[in-house]
Design a protein around this motif. Structure first.
Motif, PDB file in Angstrom:
ATOM      1  N   MET A   1      31.073  12.904  57.326  1.00  0.00           N
ATOM      2  CA  MET A   1      30.761  14.235  56.631  1.00  0.00           C
ATOM      3  C   MET A   1      31.205  14.440  55.254  1.00  0.00           C
ATOM      4  SD  MET A   1      29.211  17.176  57.222  1.00  0.00           S
ATOM      5  CE  MET A   1      28.931  17.436  59.218  1.00  0.00           C
ATOM      6  N   ALA A   2      30.270  15.001  54.199  1.00  0.00           N
ATOM      7  CA  ALA A   2      30.716  15.110  53.004  1.00  0.00           C
ATOM      8  C   ALA A   2      31.816  16.247  52.854  1.00  0.00           C
ATOM      9  CB  ALA A   2      29.538  15.611  52.069  1.00  0.00           C
ATOM     10  N   GLU A   3      32.463  16.368  51.753  1.00  0.00           N
ATOM     11  CA  GLU A   3      33.514  17.264  51.719  1.00  0.00           C
ATOM     12  C   GLU A   3      32.775  18.787  51.622  1.00  0.00           C
ATOM     13  OE1 GLU A   3      37.086  18.434  48.463  1.00  0.00           O
ATOM     14  OE2 GLU A   3      35.976  16.446  48.647  1.00  0.00           O
ATOM     15  N   LYS A   4      33.374  19.740  52.172  1.00  0.00           N
ATOM     16  CA  LYS A   4      32.958  21.214  52.055  1.00  0.00           C
ATOM     17  C   LYS A   4      33.259  21.678  50.416  1.00  0.00           C
ATOM     18  CE  LYS A   4      33.326  23.558  55.810  1.00  0.00           C
ATOM     19  NZ  LYS A   4      34.266  24.336  56.831  1.00  0.00           N
ATOM     20  N   ILE A   5      32.357  22.181  49.935  1.00  0.00           N
ATOM     21  CA  ILE A   5      32.693  22.918  48.700  1.00  0.00           C
ATOM     22  C   ILE A   5      32.798  24.502  48.593  1.00  0.00           C
ATOM     23  CG2 ILE A   5      30.517  22.718  47.701  1.00  0.00           C
ATOM     24  CD1 ILE A   5      31.607  21.809  44.940  1.00  0.00           C
ATOM     25  N   LEU A   6      31.887  24.852  49.790  1.00  0.00           N
ATOM     26  CA  LEU A   6      31.791  26.463  49.633  1.00  0.00           C
ATOM     27  C   LEU A   6      31.611  26.975  51.101  1.00  0.00           C
ATOM     28  CD1 LEU A   6      31.236  28.889  47.349  1.00  0.00           C
ATOM     29  CD2 LEU A   6      29.054  28.711  48.222  1.00  0.00           C
ATOM     30  N   GLU A   7      32.272  27.980  51.615  1.00  0.00           N
ATOM     31  CA  GLU A   7      32.328  28.516  52.938  1.00  0.00           C
ATOM     32  C   GLU A   7      31.863  29.779  52.876  1.00  0.00           C
ATOM     33  OE1 GLU A   7      34.765  28.496  57.094  1.00  0.00           O
ATOM     34  OE2 GLU A   7      35.665  27.718  55.120  1.00  0.00           O
ATOM     35  N   VAL A   8      30.616  30.461  53.250  1.00  0.00           N
ATOM     36  CA  VAL A   8      30.478  31.746  53.449  1.00  0.00           C
ATOM     37  C   VAL A   8      30.707  32.192  54.930  1.00  0.00           C
ATOM     38  CG1 VAL A   8      28.686  33.298  53.355  1.00  0.00           C
ATOM     39  CG2 VAL A   8      28.889  31.667  51.562  1.00  0.00           C
ATOM     40  N   LYS A   9      31.444  33.025  55.135  1.00  0.00           N
ATOM     41  CA  LYS A   9      31.733  33.445  56.549  1.00  0.00           C
ATOM     42  C   LYS A   9      31.537  34.701  56.856  1.00  0.00           C
ATOM     43  CE  LYS A   9      35.217  32.409  60.380  1.00  0.00           C
ATOM     44  NZ  LYS A   9      36.553  31.826  60.458  1.00  0.00           N
ATOM     45  N   ASP A  10      30.700  35.150  57.891  1.00  0.00           N
ATOM     46  CA  ASP A  10      30.708  36.491  58.483  1.00  0.00           C
ATOM     47  C   ASP A  10      30.422  37.637  57.111  1.00  0.00           C
ATOM     48  OD1 ASP A  10      30.812  35.523  61.130  1.00  0.00           O
ATOM     49  OD2 ASP A  10      33.247  35.858  61.107  1.00  0.00           O
ATOM     50  N   GLY A  47      17.352  38.813  52.524  1.00  0.00           N
ATOM     51  CA  GLY A  47      18.872  38.801  52.286  1.00  0.00           C
ATOM     52  C   GLY A  47      19.160  37.626  51.437  1.00  0.00           C
ATOM     53  N   LYS A  48      18.119  36.737  51.059  1.00  0.00           N
ATOM     54  CA  LYS A  48      18.509  35.572  50.191  1.00  0.00           C
ATOM     55  C   LYS A  48      19.111  35.663  48.844  1.00  0.00           C
ATOM     56  CE  LYS A  48      14.186  34.240  49.692  1.00  0.00           C
ATOM     57  NZ  LYS A  48      13.648  35.694  50.156  1.00  0.00           N
ATOM     58  N   SER A  49      18.345  36.499  48.206  1.00  0.00           N
ATOM     59  CA  SER A  49      18.997  37.017  46.900  1.00  0.00           C
ATOM     60  C   SER A  49      20.269  37.639  46.786  1.00  0.00           C
ATOM     61  CB  SER A  49      17.856  37.438  45.665  1.00  0.00           C
ATOM     62  OG  SER A  49      16.899  36.566  45.435  1.00  0.00           O
ATOM     63  N   VAL A  50      20.389  38.459  47.728  1.00  0.00           N
ATOM     64  CA  VAL A  50      21.804  39.387  47.900  1.00  0.00           C
ATOM     65  C   VAL A  50      22.855  38.393  48.419  1.00  0.00           C
ATOM     66  CG1 VAL A  50      22.797  41.324  49.249  1.00  0.00           C
ATOM     67  CG2 VAL A  50      20.322  41.373  48.473  1.00  0.00           C
ATOM     68  N   THR A  51      22.728  37.446  49.165  1.00  0.00           N
ATOM     69  CA  THR A  51      23.602  36.489  49.437  1.00  0.00           C
ATOM     70  C   THR A  51      24.209  35.607  48.011  1.00  0.00           C
ATOM     71  OG1 THR A  51      22.849  36.169  51.737  1.00  0.00           O
ATOM     72  CG2 THR A  51      24.219  34.452  50.911  1.00  0.00           C
ATOM     73  N   SER A  52      23.091  35.313  47.480  1.00  0.00           N
ATOM     74  CA  SER A  52      23.287  34.313  46.262  1.00  0.00           C
ATOM     75  C   SER A  52      24.263  35.016  45.122  1.00  0.00           C
ATOM     76  CB  SER A  52      22.338  33.716  45.670  1.00  0.00           C
ATOM     77  OG  SER A  52      21.266  34.652  45.142  1.00  0.00           O
ATOM     78  N   ARG A  53      23.816  36.448  45.082  1.00  0.00           N
ATOM     79  CA  ARG A  53      24.509  37.068  44.020  1.00  0.00           C
ATOM     80  C   ARG A  53      25.699  37.636  44.373  1.00  0.00           C
ATOM     81  NH1 ARG A  53      20.839  39.577  40.035  1.00  0.00           N
ATOM     82  NH2 ARG A  53      18.851  38.871  40.101  1.00  0.00           N
ATOM     83  N   ALA A  54      25.971  37.815  45.705  1.00  0.00           N
ATOM     84  CA  ALA A  54      27.397  37.807  46.084  1.00  0.00           C
ATOM     85  C   ALA A  54      28.382  36.824  45.936  1.00  0.00           C
ATOM     86  CB  ALA A  54      27.267  38.215  47.747  1.00  0.00           C
ATOM     87  N   ILE A  55      27.787  35.470  46.119  1.00  0.00           N
ATOM     88  CA  ILE A  55      28.583  34.369  45.741  1.00  0.00           C
ATOM     89  C   ILE A  55      29.173  34.320  44.278  1.00  0.00           C
ATOM     90  CG2 ILE A  55      28.400  31.899  45.447  1.00  0.00           C
ATOM     91  CD1 ILE A  55      26.486  31.764  47.939  1.00  0.00           C
ATOM     92  N   MET A  56      27.982  34.731  43.173  1.00  0.00           N
ATOM     93  CA  MET A  56      28.273  35.050  41.891  1.00  0.00           C
ATOM     94  C   MET A  56      29.010  36.147  41.496  1.00  0.00           C
ATOM     95  SD  MET A  56      27.036  32.265  40.358  1.00  0.00           S
ATOM     96  CE  MET A  56      26.902  32.713  38.693  1.00  0.00           C
ATOM     97  N   GLY A  57      28.927  37.062  42.273  1.00  0.00           N
ATOM     98  CA  GLY A  57      29.841  38.348  41.899  1.00  0.00           C
ATOM     99  C   GLY A  57      29.008  39.291  41.268  1.00  0.00           C
ATOM    100  N   LEU A  58      27.681  39.194  41.436  1.00  0.00           N
ATOM    101  CA  LEU A  58      26.770  39.975  40.447  1.00  0.00           C
ATOM    102  C   LEU A  58      26.033  40.968  41.148  1.00  0.00           C
ATOM    103  CD1 LEU A  58      25.118  36.852  38.577  1.00  0.00           C
ATOM    104  CD2 LEU A  58      26.761  38.529  37.667  1.00  0.00           C
ATOM    105  N   LEU A  59      26.630  41.492  42.114  1.00  0.00           N
ATOM    106  CA  LEU A  59      25.605  42.704  42.987  1.00  0.00           C
ATOM    107  C   LEU A  59      25.879  44.128  42.139  1.00  0.00           C
ATOM    108  CD1 LEU A  59      27.030  41.894  46.670  1.00  0.00           C
ATOM    109  CD2 LEU A  59      24.804  41.663  45.500  1.00  0.00           C
ATOM    110  N   ALA A  60      24.754  44.835  42.518  1.00  0.00           N
ATOM    111  CA  ALA A  60      24.720  46.199  41.851  1.00  0.00           C
ATOM    112  C   ALA A  60      25.994  47.058  42.251  1.00  0.00           C
ATOM    113  CB  ALA A  60      23.467  46.763  42.510  1.00  0.00           C
ATOM    114  N   GLY A  61      26.061  48.180  41.414  1.00  0.00           N
ATOM    115  CA  GLY A  61      27.365  48.949  41.643  1.00  0.00           C
ATOM    116  C   GLY A  61      27.257  49.758  42.889  1.00  0.00           C
TER     117      GLY A  61
END
Length: 344
Positions: A1-10, A47-61
């Motif tokens: 198994m390849a090395e884990k680089i990012l983990e999104v949990k709950d 919820g796809k884009s919201v998830t990606s923007r959450a990873i980037m810290g780019l969610l709306a106020g």
């Protein structure tokens, strides 16, 4: 198994609106491994884009983190102070968006925009950054890069503008590239070229890619794993071949049935109904009202993720040992019997 680089949990995210609290992400969990492409697929509003923007810290106020974590390099990005996150965003984790003009300054020469990114993040002297910018433009397939360095975004086609955005995203040697529907606004031919470019750069730079799309067909030949999202939850996740050729969730069946396939002239099957209003999240399985295979329990209780294999999980009560056996739609059976017939 390849090395884990990012983990999104709950991960759970809501938005405050004038109509009430909208539950956008409801307990999303997935891992991203080094060198892989994980596609996140679903309709608009899933919820796809919201998830990606959450990873980037780019969610709306008006966003509210209800819980969960996004772990990168041993740190939770959700809890990270902005001054530290700023060092990671664009340097370690980069993102490209659907509309390249939303990422480009229309009154600034494209070469200067790449050069500025190199100078700001990597502290390069301007002369060195300019040479590097031209090399980056060449690496993403822009011919006559030295000449086009001095041109403005309006002088580039949509596909070429997207190449410029990709070069800016990769200017700082990012490890993770998030692609949020980067080909939706492009015609089919250019779409294929951009997908090939992302694949090529992934291999050359050993990138880990999260590819967001509403179209399963787009990622048929580039995803290593696929997560299918609906109403703020992952309803199925597995290796690409598992999700395409042995799908288990009725929503995945519906997406595959609505996907064009040149091997058949049969008309596409539209998914009936509309996604639920997540200000009033459903009690049971959110897909139940649109699902002709729904069981009584689907309206009462949300299904857990049932294990199909070591790498494949699906949240459907049809996988419960006591559930009735149902036959998937014809389109899904055809795919299963005709492996390799999926078109980009």
């Amino acid at each position: 198994m390849a090395e884990k680089i990012l983990e999104v949990k709950d991960l759970a995210i809501s938005f405050k609106t004038q109509y009430g609290i909208l539950k956008a992400i409801r307990g999303v969990s997935f891992d991203l491994y080094k060198g892989e492409t994980l596609a996140i697929v679903g309709e608009s509003g899933s919820g796809k884009s919201v998830t990606s923007r959450a990873i980037m810290g780019l969610l709306a106020g008006n966003s509210v983190y209800e819980g969960g974590s996004v772990m990168y390099a041993g740190r939770d990005l959700i809890q990270m102070p902005e001054e530290l996150f700023h060092q990671i965003r664009g340097s370690k984790i980069s993102m490209i968006f659907q509309d390249p003009m939303s990422s480009l300054n229309p009154i600034m020469r494209v070469g200067d925009q790449i050069t500025e990114a190199l100078m700001f993040k990597l502290k390069m002297p301007k002369a060195i950054a300019k040479r590097k910018a031209i090399e980056l433009m060449e690496s993403v397939g822009i011919t006559e890069a030295e000449k086009r360095y001095y041109q403005f975004p309006f002088q580039f086609s949509g596909g070429m503008r997207q190449r410029i955005v990709i070069s800016i995203a990769l200017a700082n040697n990012a490890e993770i590239l998030i692609c949020d529907e980067p080909t939706t606004a492009l015609d089919v031919t250019i779409q294929g070229q951009i997908l090939d470019l992302i694949n090529q750069l992934k291999k050359e730079r050993k990138l880990s890619v999260i590819f967001i799309t509403h179209d399963l067909g787009v990622v048929a030949n580039m995803a290593d794993r696929i997560a299918v999202m609906y109403a703020g939850k992952i309803v199925e996740i597995g290796k690409a071949e598992e999700v395409f050729y042995n799908p288990q969730h009725p929503y995945t069946w519906a997406l595959l049935s609505s996907m064009p396939n040149l091997a058949t002239s049969k008309k596409l099957d539209a998914i009936p109904g509309t996604p639920p209003n997540m200000i009033y999240p459903p009690k049971g399985d959110a897909f139940a009202p649109r699902n002709k295979y729904a069981l009584e329990i689907d309206y009462e209780e949300q299904p857990p993720l049932f294990k199909v294999s070591e790498t494949h999980y699906a949240a459907t009560w049809l996988l419960h040992p006591n559930a009735p056996k149902v036959t998937p739609p014809d389109a899904v059976i055809r795919l299963r019997n005709n492996r390799g017939s999926i078109n980009k």
